[in-house]
Every structure is written in structure tokens, then in C-alpha cells.
Design an enzyme around this catalytic site. Structure first.
Site, PDB file in Angstrom:
ATOM      1  N   GLY A  17       0.776  -1.229   0.000  1.00 34.37           N
ATOM      2  CA  GLY A  17       0.000   0.000   0.000  1.00 34.37           C
ATOM      3  C   GLY A  17       0.810   1.282   0.000  1.00 34.37           C
ATOM      4  O   GLY A  17       0.327   2.299   0.498  1.00 34.37           O
ATOM      5  N   ASN A  19       1.416   3.066  -2.587  1.00 38.38           N
ATOM      6  CA  ASN A  19       0.688   4.009  -3.446  1.00 38.38           C
ATOM      7  C   ASN A  19      -0.530   4.580  -2.729  1.00 38.38           C
ATOM      8  O   ASN A  19      -0.858   5.755  -2.906  1.00 38.38           O
ATOM      9  CB  ASN A  19       0.283   3.337  -4.760  1.00 38.38           C
ATOM     10  N   ASN A 106      -5.801   2.728 -12.759  1.00 33.88           N
ATOM     11  CA  ASN A 106      -4.820   1.773 -12.215  1.00 33.88           C
ATOM     12  C   ASN A 106      -3.424   2.349 -12.403  1.00 33.88           C
ATOM     13  O   ASN A 106      -3.181   3.107 -13.339  1.00 33.88           O
ATOM     14  CB  ASN A 106      -4.933   0.446 -12.977  1.00 33.88           C
ATOM     15  N   HIS A 108       0.476   1.177 -13.093  1.00 32.91           N
ATOM     16  CA  HIS A 108       1.277   0.020 -13.516  1.00 32.91           C
ATOM     17  C   HIS A 108       2.748   0.446 -13.586  1.00 32.91           C
ATOM     18  O   HIS A 108       3.051   1.509 -14.140  1.00 32.91           O
ATOM     19  CB  HIS A 108       0.800  -0.491 -14.879  1.00 32.91           C
ATOM     20  N   ASP A 149      -4.359  -4.014 -18.324  1.00 31.97           N
ATOM     21  CA  ASP A 149      -3.434  -2.904 -18.589  1.00 31.97           C
ATOM     22  C   ASP A 149      -3.666  -2.264 -19.960  1.00 31.97           C
ATOM     23  O   ASP A 149      -2.756  -1.659 -20.532  1.00 31.97           O
ATOM     24  CB  ASP A 149      -1.959  -3.355 -18.472  1.00 31.97           C
TER      25      ASP A 149
HETATM   26  C1  GRF Z   1       3.297  -1.032  -7.448  1.00 24.10           C
HETATM   27  O1  GRF Z   1       4.511  -1.123  -8.169  1.00 24.10           O
HETATM   28  C2  GRF Z   1       2.161  -0.815  -8.400  1.00 24.10           C
HETATM   29  O2  GRF Z   1       2.494  -0.070  -9.519  1.00 24.10           O
HETATM   30  C3  GRF Z   1       1.835  -2.204  -8.807  1.00 24.10           C
HETATM   31  O3  GRF Z   1       2.030  -2.996  -7.658  1.00 24.10           O
HETATM   32  C4  GRF Z   1       2.972  -2.359  -6.787  1.00 24.10           C
HETATM   33  C5  GRF Z   1       2.251  -2.233  -5.474  1.00 24.10           C
HETATM   34  O4  GRF Z   1       2.795  -1.370  -4.584  1.00 24.10           O
HETATM   35  N1  GRF Z   1       0.535  -2.275  -9.414  1.00 24.10           N
HETATM   36  P1  GRF Z   1       2.055  -0.832  -3.304  1.00 24.10           P
HETATM   37  O5  GRF Z   1       1.137  -1.928  -2.743  1.00 24.10           O
HETATM   38  O6  GRF Z   1       1.279   0.393  -3.660  1.00 24.10           O
HETATM   39  O7  GRF Z   1       3.166  -0.546  -2.339  1.00 24.10           O
END
Ligand code: GRF
Length: 200
Positions: A17, A19, A106, A108, A149
Site C-alpha cells: 500500500g 501508493n 490503475n 502500472h 493494462d
Molecule cells: C506497485 O509497483 C504498483 O504499480 C503495482 O504494484 C505495486 C504495489 O505497490 N501495481 P504498493 O502496494 O502500492 O506498495
């Protein structure tokens, strides 16, 4: 307290988490507010981040046949305006996307259309980039469609690959230099549009 003027955002997560944390901490997200976090597994550290930020959360197992139905019910009950998938490993059907009706985005960790699609998640993405010998990778925020994607690209940021990179170091740099900036910015762009359309 939830600000009624702001767009209500639900964030789907599966893991650490970071992000989600970037969205929580962002000063840029002025027109949107995260009011719900949905995890597909109870041990996702993202749930602790939600709890620390006093954001409602719930766990819905993707193994359940009615996962999408439950998710839709939760989104409707919370009046969610748009959905962010942030490190969420599930894939939504076209029916779910249509029935929800709002924007779904999303993040990626590559420059789509490179290193994306089925099987390209987590460290696999960065391993593939290093094996291909690319000198630049990065991150992409895109709309979610029923093609993995494959939805319309909203924003991208490039990150240089270093000669001694491992999948782990490249993943970390792409998160720090691209993902944590791109995602809040894109979320703000969508939240602002929702709020402006509402006031017309
Ligand atoms: C990130 O690299 C995101 O782009 C991808 O999975 C990873 C998850 O990271 N989809 P987090 O759970 O947000 O730390």
C-alpha cells in the site's frame, strides 16, 4: 470528517500500500477524498495504513464467486465517485466496470505498452524490463478496461535504468520517482473534473 464537496474515492489494494500512502499524504489531492479502502486479503499492510489514516476499510476475498457483486454493493453504499486500483492484483470484468459507471484507474510500474498484461505484476515487470535491456522504464496511470493494462493512458513518467539495477532496486526507484507522484496527480485530475461537472 468527510467533505461532501469532494469526490469520494475508493482504493483497492492487495499488498504494502505505498501508493495508497502516497494518495493519503498528497497535498495535490484537493478535490478528492479517500473514503474507502478495499483489500482482497486480510494481511495486506495497506489495511494498517488505512486504519492509521482513519479511513474505512473492508476485506473482500477475490476467491469468493460474488467478489464483484460485494465490491459493487460496497462502492454504492459508500457513494463512491471513482475507483483507484493501487497495487491491486485482481482483474475486473467489463460488467463490473460498466455497472460501477464511474472512472476506474490503475497504476502500472512500466511504460505501457511495454511489460504489461497477463503475468506482469510485482517484481516480474522489472525483471522483464532488465532482461530486455531497456535503458528507460517508468510508470503508467491508465483507465481500467476489460483488457488487462489496456485502458486509455492518462499519464506516464520515465525513469532511467541503471547498469547495476536489480528488479528490487528498479522497483524502488520507479515507485519513488514515478508512481508516488503520478498517481495522486492523476487522481486529482479526475476528482477535479467530477467536482466541476457536479457544480455545473
Ligand atoms: C506497485 O509497483 C504498483 O504499480 C503495482 O504494484 C505495486 C504495489 O505497490 N501495481 P504498493 O502496494 O502500492 O506498495
Amino acid at each position: 470528517m468527510i467533505d461532501a464537496q469532494k469526490a469520494k474515492i475508493a482504493v483497492f489494494v492487495s499488498g504494502g500500500g505505498t501508493n495508497l500512502q502516497a494518495l493519503i499524504d498528497s497535498d495535490e489531492l484537493k478535490h478528492g477524498e479517500i473514503t474507502l479502502v478495499i483489500a482482497d486479503n486480510p494481511s495486506a499492510f495497506a489495511l494498517t495504513r488505512a486504519e492509521n489514516a482513519k479511513i474505512d476499510s473492508l476485506v473482500i476475498s477475490r476467491k469468493k464467486p460474488d467478489f464483484e457483486k460485494q465490491a459493487l454493493m460496497a462502492l454504492r453504499a459508500a457513494n463512491i465517485d471513482f475507483v483507484v486500483l493501487a497495487g491491486f492484483l485482481g482483474i475486473f470484468s467489463g460488467d463490473f466496470i460498466r455497472e460501477f459507471g464511474g472512472p476506474l484507474i490503475n497504476i502500472h510500474p512500466s511504460l505501457i505498452p511495454a511489460f504489461c498484461g497477463k503475468g506482469f505484476y510485482g517484481l516480474q515487470v522489472h525483471k522483464a524490463a532488465l532482461e530486455a535491456g531497456v535503458k528507460v522504464s517508468g510508470a503508467t496511470v491508465h483507465y481500467v478496461s476489460d483488457v488487462i493494462d489496456g485502458g486509455e493512458i492518462i499519464a506516464q513518467k520515465a525513469v532511467l535504468v541503471k547498469p547495476d539495477d536489480t528488479p528490487e532496486t528498479l522497483q524502488k526507484r520507479i515507485m519513488e520517482e514515478a508512481e508516488w507522484q503520478l498517481l495522486p496527480r492523476a487522481a486529482e485530475q479526475i476528482a477535479k473534473t467530477i467536482v466541476e461537472e457536479r457544480s455545473c
